[in-house]
Motif scaffolding. Sequence first.
Motif, short mmCIF file in Angstrom:
data_model
loop_
_atom_site.label_atom_id
_atom_site.label_comp_id
_atom_site.label_asym_id
_atom_site.label_seq_id
_atom_site.Cartn_x
_atom_site.Cartn_y
_atom_site.Cartn_z
N ARG A 1 1.03 -1.07 0.11
CA ARG A 1 0.07 -0.01 -0.03
C ARG A 1 0.78 1.32 -0.14
O ARG A 1 0.33 2.17 0.15
N LEU A 2 2.03 1.00 0.01
CA LEU A 2 3.03 2.42 -0.20
C LEU A 2 3.01 2.73 -1.64
O LEU A 2 3.97 2.61 -2.39
N VAL A 3 1.86 3.53 -1.98
CA VAL A 3 1.72 3.74 -3.34
C VAL A 3 2.86 4.96 -3.90
O VAL A 3 2.85 5.04 -5.27
N CYS A 4 3.44 5.49 -2.96
CA CYS A 4 4.35 6.55 -3.73
C CYS A 4 5.62 5.99 -4.05
O CYS A 4 6.57 6.80 -4.45
N SER A 5 5.78 4.66 -3.64
CA SER A 5 7.07 4.16 -4.09
C SER A 5 7.28 3.87 -5.59
O SER A 5 6.16 3.78 -6.31
N LYS A 6 8.37 4.21 -6.00
CA LYS A 6 8.52 4.05 -7.46
C LYS A 6 8.04 2.62 -8.26
O LYS A 6 8.88 1.75 -7.71
N THR A 7 7.32 2.62 -9.20
CA THR A 7 7.18 1.32 -9.72
C THR A 7 7.10 1.65 -11.04
O THR A 7 7.15 2.67 -11.59
N CYS A 8 6.92 0.66 -11.95
CA CYS A 8 6.80 0.57 -13.37
C CYS A 8 5.59 1.47 -13.81
O CYS A 8 5.42 1.90 -14.98
N LEU A 9 4.62 1.54 -12.93
CA LEU A 9 3.21 2.03 -13.35
C LEU A 9 2.83 3.24 -12.85
O LEU A 9 1.94 3.95 -13.00
N ASN A 10 3.93 3.91 -12.03
CA ASN A 10 3.59 5.09 -11.62
C ASN A 10 4.76 6.18 -11.73
O ASN A 10 4.69 7.16 -11.08
N SER A 11 5.84 5.88 -12.33
CA SER A 11 7.10 6.93 -12.24
C SER A 11 7.35 7.21 -13.75
O SER A 11 8.47 7.55 -13.89
N ASN B 1 -6.58 1.31 -23.64
CA ASN B 1 -6.13 0.28 -22.83
C ASN B 1 -4.82 0.28 -22.18
O ASN B 1 -4.58 -0.40 -21.03
N ILE B 2 -3.88 0.84 -22.85
CA ILE B 2 -2.49 0.78 -22.23
C ILE B 2 -2.56 1.82 -21.18
O ILE B 2 -1.87 1.69 -20.11
N SER B 3 -2.97 3.08 -21.33
CA SER B 3 -3.24 4.34 -20.36
C SER B 3 -3.65 3.75 -19.07
O SER B 3 -3.19 4.04 -17.91
N ASP C 1 -0.85 13.91 -11.18
CA ASP C 1 0.32 14.76 -11.32
C ASP C 1 1.77 14.42 -10.76
O ASP C 1 2.86 14.84 -11.17
N THR C 2 1.50 13.55 -9.66
CA THR C 2 2.81 12.99 -9.16
C THR C 2 3.13 11.44 -9.56
O THR C 2 4.31 11.12 -9.10
N ASP C 3 2.34 11.00 -10.37
CA ASP C 3 2.52 9.61 -10.79
C ASP C 3 2.90 9.49 -12.20
O ASP C 3 3.48 10.20 -12.70
N LEU D 1 3.31 -5.32 -24.09
CA LEU D 1 4.07 -4.14 -23.95
C LEU D 1 4.27 -3.48 -22.70
O LEU D 1 5.48 -3.19 -22.27
N ILE D 2 3.12 -3.69 -21.79
CA ILE D 2 3.25 -3.37 -20.55
C ILE D 2 4.20 -4.11 -19.53
O ILE D 2 5.01 -3.66 -18.76
N GLN D 3 4.36 -5.35 -20.03
CA GLN D 3 5.16 -6.21 -19.16
C GLN D 3 6.53 -6.09 -19.59
O GLN D 3 7.58 -5.92 -18.71
N ASN D 4 6.89 -5.58 -20.83
CA ASN D 4 8.31 -5.11 -21.25
C ASN D 4 8.65 -3.91 -20.49
O ASN D 4 9.81 -3.75 -20.02
#
Length: 684
Positions: free
Chosen positions: A489-499, A526-528, A535-537, A670-673
């Motif tokens: 639940r630490l959603v501000c951690s950098k991940t491939c989906l929010n950075s 569908n990708i988006s 604004d921060t992700d 594409l998302i997996q890559n």
Amino acid sequence: LGVLLLCTYAAKEATKKTKKAKLYVPQIDCDVKAGKIINPEFIAKCPPGCQDVKYRVYGTDIYASFSSVCNAAIHSGIIDNAGGKILVQKVAGHSGYRGSFSNGVRSLSLPRWRESFLVSEGKPRKGVTYPSTLEYSSSKSTAVNVPTGDAVRKEYQTSPVPTPATQMATTTPTPTTTTTDPSTTMSKPTTTPATTRTTTAAAAAKTRPGLHRVRDIAFRGTSTSASNRNILRPNTGIQRQEPVAAFQRAAGSQAHLAMETDSWKSGLSLFDTGFSSKEELNPKPLESISQGNPNCKVDLSFLMDGSWSIGKRRFQLQKQFLSNMAQALGIGSAGPLMGIIQYGDDPSTEFNLKTYANSKDLRNAIEKISQKGGLSNVGKALSFVNKNFFLDANGNRGGAPNVVVVMVDGWPTDRVEEASRLARESGINIFFVTIEAAAESEKQNVIEPNFVDKAVCRTNGFYSINVPSWFSLHKVVQPLVKRVCDTDRLVCSKTCLNSADIGFVIDGSSSVGTSNFRTVLQFVANISKEFEISDTDTRIGAVQYTYEQRLEFSFDKYSTKQDVLSAIKRISYWSGGTSTGAAISYASEQLFSKSKPNKRKIMILITDGRSYDDVRVPAMAAHRNGVIAYSVGVAWAAQDELEAIATDPDKEHSFFVDEFDNLYHFVNQLIQNICTEFNSQPRN
């Protein structure tokens, strides 16, 4: 009639006394082992401060009677380090006890033991009468064999030395008993050696005045009975004063830790504990705890309030809270690491992540921290953390989430929104613990209203805790530990989906056609929608091109997923030629040049034919500027151009389908890559 009434009254009084006697709960000390108490089932009260490595615990859920009763209760989650009432039930011995780390306590493994016990919430079971005094086994030293795998170690057990909670003591082998109501009567401690001391019932009956609970009352004016916060807050022009303390105790007292807290309840299990007979009974404590809690691998910074407004007494309470947090977290190299920054006018690092690798050393260091004073410049402290704290040189581990917990007395004296936003964009999870927040009459003096909501990662209550009084701060130790350790639940951690800043470059040439163009937009949507957009992700932008180029929307145009999806749906088909090279240059200039420094720049280009201009030079320029390019070709797209556009290795960054209707097959790939590439890079 009078005689009858008198008898009835006497009977009622006797009944009341009988019922009242059942409510007495004996108190035990931290070092009392279950095996030393003869009673098969009892309710007892544990004092504060039992969460210590010297009070050994053996087992998980089912504990060997050789264990400290109170520390076992903390390990099981029934109570925390503030103490409390527990129910203990003796059960048969087991052939093995499995060690584990739970609630800040490291329990050890034991191959076998003759007697076990269970710990649960301190509520009486229906139909069971519980003793108001506990019966202890003989105080005479007896040798017992403690099996340790292939070896047998001999230890000597003696009954616990009577403490101030004990009203009767004896040096004879006869059973000793503890007393009834420790909250109102306690004997005075003595320095006489146990071997020569004899205590009579009369001497033991000496008492000291009981502690009296005082209501928290808001008041105006000064008081000599409590340490009031009469420091003028700069820029506000008014004084803030504290309520009367909940307990009237001398300065430095830990009585507040004895208050009842909400306990974490864990189910009791009678199943096989999965022990290993090769495990040693007594591993080195420092080595055990220095590994830390592997279920809570986070890099954690506490911003402690050192401003003058907090006062000396509250500063001590804050240090006690941080010490309790260090113990409950289970600091270690394989678990959480913790550093502390003190802020006032300016922030300064007390110690960083790599300074201390176990809870004991960390707690000793916390005790030595002195108050710096000054204002409450939280915004400046957050900027300092973002720029200076989470560095490799300071012990930042990269793969562990970065977490900041901000302690605030009242409200900040500067603005926090911009500094918090930059910290969140760097992947830092910000928690706020506010104590004694502004009252209605004081809110007009707060520089930045709703400063907590402007600072935290999400405004759903998970990242903020408000505590009404410094004297109840200890109650939030376990809830806060649970939150900062919940890495999912630490959603501000950098991940491939929010950075990332993701820019779509869409071919709108005549060969695509209206119907297929709508299919392309659905592919983009569908990708988006798989990304965390704010604004921060992750931010989304789009360019459409033919011979010319058009910016459909920039990265900073929309900050919610729904707005982005609606904007994609509104893109109108342009029609024209195919100048892909010029479109790449345009996207680099209009989109990616305005990307944020700490964002990954990802370009996804979709085309259905060969370009009229060169794509290689613009693509190489984009790559040099840090743009990660993915190319998606449809129908008549040229394979050599797709590979030239794509970032190396091109086989992982370029895709081709023969029909527009088959585009959806590549959404997940594409998302997996994108995520695979992200996870292979060093990051916070």
